[in-house]
Design an enzyme around this catalytic site. Structure first.
Site, short mmCIF file in Angstrom:
data_model
loop_
_atom_site.label_atom_id
_atom_site.label_comp_id
_atom_site.label_asym_id
_atom_site.label_seq_id
_atom_site.Cartn_x
_atom_site.Cartn_y
_atom_site.Cartn_z
N LYS A 74 0.85 -1.20 0.00
CA LYS A 74 0.00 0.00 0.00
C LYS A 74 0.88 1.25 0.00
CE LYS A 74 -3.89 1.93 2.66
NZ LYS A 74 -4.70 1.76 3.88
N SER A 86 -9.63 1.63 2.87
CA SER A 86 -8.77 2.40 2.01
C SER A 86 -7.72 1.58 1.28
CB SER A 86 -8.07 3.47 2.84
OG SER A 86 -7.28 2.87 3.84
N SER A 101 -9.78 -0.91 7.03
CA SER A 101 -9.24 -0.78 5.67
C SER A 101 -8.50 -1.98 5.12
CB SER A 101 -8.32 0.43 5.59
OG SER A 101 -9.09 1.58 5.50
N1 GLN Z 1 -13.19 3.69 6.36
C1 GLN Z 1 -12.56 4.09 7.58
C2 GLN Z 1 -12.21 5.55 7.51
O1 GLN Z 1 -12.58 6.16 6.57
C3 GLN Z 1 -11.36 3.23 7.85
C4 GLN Z 1 -10.14 3.68 7.15
C5 GLN Z 1 -8.93 2.86 7.51
O2 GLN Z 1 -9.04 1.81 8.14
N2 GLN Z 1 -7.77 3.36 7.13
O3 GLN Z 1 -11.60 6.10 8.35
#
Ligand code: GLN
Length: 502
Positions: free
Chosen positions: A79, A154, A178
């Site tokens: 990532k 994400s 994410s």
């Molecule tokens: N969807 C969650 C957010 O928007 C989780 C994001 C993540 O785990 N990086 O914060």
């Protein structure tokens, strides 16, 4: 190399016996990236020459008789929020578009030491804020099972790269879901480890008390193999746990011996759960029962506050972490077109403040700006006690729910997401709808516990469905074992979406 071999458990033994070289395997995945990237956009950057030269190094070491780790020569996607010295690290943000890290993340060094070949850096939501891989400046990634739908976020690029066999395994990060949500949406396995199990050194911070990096793979055994390489203490991360690392790879093959599975009733019976997801989860519970596990209903009464709690704490931490991007220290700096300020002008009007403010408003996208504003507001005098402090207290209550549950059961079972993958564009302009997607995943981050998402089937229209298992802190071995046994019981075979199968 034959198309039917994109899985680690098939590649690793062939690399070991030198039936395949790392160059051949790496080239195979690079060819797939070239072919599928235009439709899936799983990567932000990749460097074929660099990957092949790393592969050659491993082949030479193996040819000279050196004994290497079981994953040596296997390619991996990372990532684009983990620092790497030999490629850009953008976080999907204009503000870091040109950034080159002077050091590797701890996790990246561990992968390199174990001989894994880094293929490239994967697409994500800007600074990992989002659940659909749509908020980054480079544009969205697409779900390989249906290109009109999100691959989740994400870490959507990492999940999609594995699902489409553009990489056999990948690394993502998980602050509120994410890793698990994109794993569920793309039909692959994903593990968020215990907070502190994998060092955060060189993982660019979103919300430091919640962030954790972990693996994606087609099988539970792939996750175990990557965890074996990446878990462990790192003195450069003050929250890194200094406790021995389990033998994950041998743990997964041990028999289950009457595991106690807690079923989170409010998640299964509650409103908002898609009917096909519910059906798949109920079938999985039946299967565990058939396997001789004890099924126990569990209530987590404070989970209803978890989204509200998370969306106070995460933006607070983000607003503080992202204050470092000011145009002076890292990356992008806005060009000033304003007139020089007269001597004696107030500080607010100084060219420096103007530069910082322009840099931040041009460099960050709308979702990141929204969270910085929310976090700054919540931390400001007068609101701190009412929001931030209250959220910390509720976080404690959520953790206590889990502690009480784990006195009765080994793991908690439920859906990873309320729905199958939604359509691109459907929620990106409706933050509340997007945030509600995280309903089942944020609890594990707030409590710091490990959680896994594994594919358990597909909807009638062919979209993947994921199941989440959560366990107490440092129970990764048990989680992996319980997940693996389920896949064994249903004779699970990793599947490639039609776009990737030909
Ligand atoms: N969807 C969650 C957010 O928007 C989780 C994001 C993540 O785990 N990086 O914060």
């Amino acid at each position: 190399m034959n198309q039917s071999l994109p899985f680690v458990h098939e590649l690793a033994p062939k690399l070991l016996t030198r039936e395949l070289s790392s160059r051949e395997v790496t080239q195979f995945f690079l060819d797939r990236i070239e072919k599928l990237q235009p439709s899936i956009r799983a990567f932000i950057s990749w460097d074929s020459e660099l990957a092949l030269s790393e592969a050659d190094k491993i082949d030479r070491r193996r040819a000279s008789g050196e004994s290497l780790s079981p994953l040596a020569g296997i390619p991996i996607a990372i990532k684009d929020i983990l620092c790497t010295t030999d490629s850009p690290t953008t976080c999907g943000s204009r503000i870091l578009e040109q950034y080159r890290s002077p050091y590797d993340a701890h996790l990246v060094s561990k992968l390199r030491e174990a001989g894994l070949v880094i293929l490239g850096k994967t697409n994500l939501d800007e600074f990992a804020m989002g659940g659909s891989t749509e908020t980054g400046f480079q544009g969205p990634a697409y779900n390989p099972w249906d290109l009109a739908r999100t691959c989740g976020g994400s870490s959507g690029g990492s999940a999609a790269s594995v699902a489409a066999a553009m990489a056999p395994i990948a690394i993502g990060t998980d602050t509120g879901g994410s890793i698990r949500q994109p794993a569920a949406f793309c039909g692959v396995c994903g593990l968020k480890p215990t907070y502190g199990r994998v060092s955060r050194y060189g993982l660019i911070a979103y919300a430091s008390s919640l962030d954790q990096a972990g693996p994606f793979g087609h099988t539970i055994s792939d996750l175990a193999m990557v965890m074996q390489v990446t878990a462990g203490h790192d003195p450069r991360d003050s929250t890194s746990l200094n406790v021995p690392v389990d033998d994950y790879t041998s743990a997964i093959s041990k028999p289950l011996e009457g595991a106690r599975i807690g079923v989170i009733r409010e998640q299964i019976d509650g409103e908002g759960l898609d009917a096909e997801v519910r059906q798949a989860i109920l079938a999985a519970i039946d299967e565990y029962r058939r396997m001789g596990c004890k099924i126990i209903d569990i209530a987590l009464p404070h989970t209803k506050y978890s989204i509200a709690t998370y969306y106070i704490i995460a933006p607070c931490e983000a607003s503080s972490n992202l204050s470092r991007y000011d145009g002076a220290h890292f990356g992008f700096r806005a060009a000033l077109n304003s007139k020089p300020v007269a001597a004696g002008a107030s500080k607010q009007n100084s060219p420096l403040v103007e530069m910082m403010s322009q840099t931040r408003s041009q460099g960050f996208g709308p979702e990141v700006r929204r969270r910085i504003m929310l976090g700054t507001y919540t931390l400001s005098e007068g609101y701190f006690d009412a929001y931030y402090l209250k959220a910390l207290k509720v976080r404690r209550l959520i953790r206590q729910d889990y502690d009480a549950a784990f006195e009765k059961v080994d793991v908690l079972l439920g859906p990873t997401t309320p729905t199958p993958p939604f359509r691109l564009g459907e929620k990106v302009n409706d933050p509340v709808q997007m945030y509600l997607e995280d309903l089942f995943t944020v609890g594990a981050n707030l409590a710091g516990i490990p959680a896994i998402s594994l594919p358990i089937g597909k909807t009638k229209s062919g979209l993947p469905i994921g199941m989440q298992l959560q366990g107490p802190a440092l129970s990764e071995s048990r989680l992996l074992q319980i997940a693996n046994d389920y896949h064994r019981a249903i004779d699970y075979r990793p599947m490639l979406p039609p776009i990737a199968a030909d």
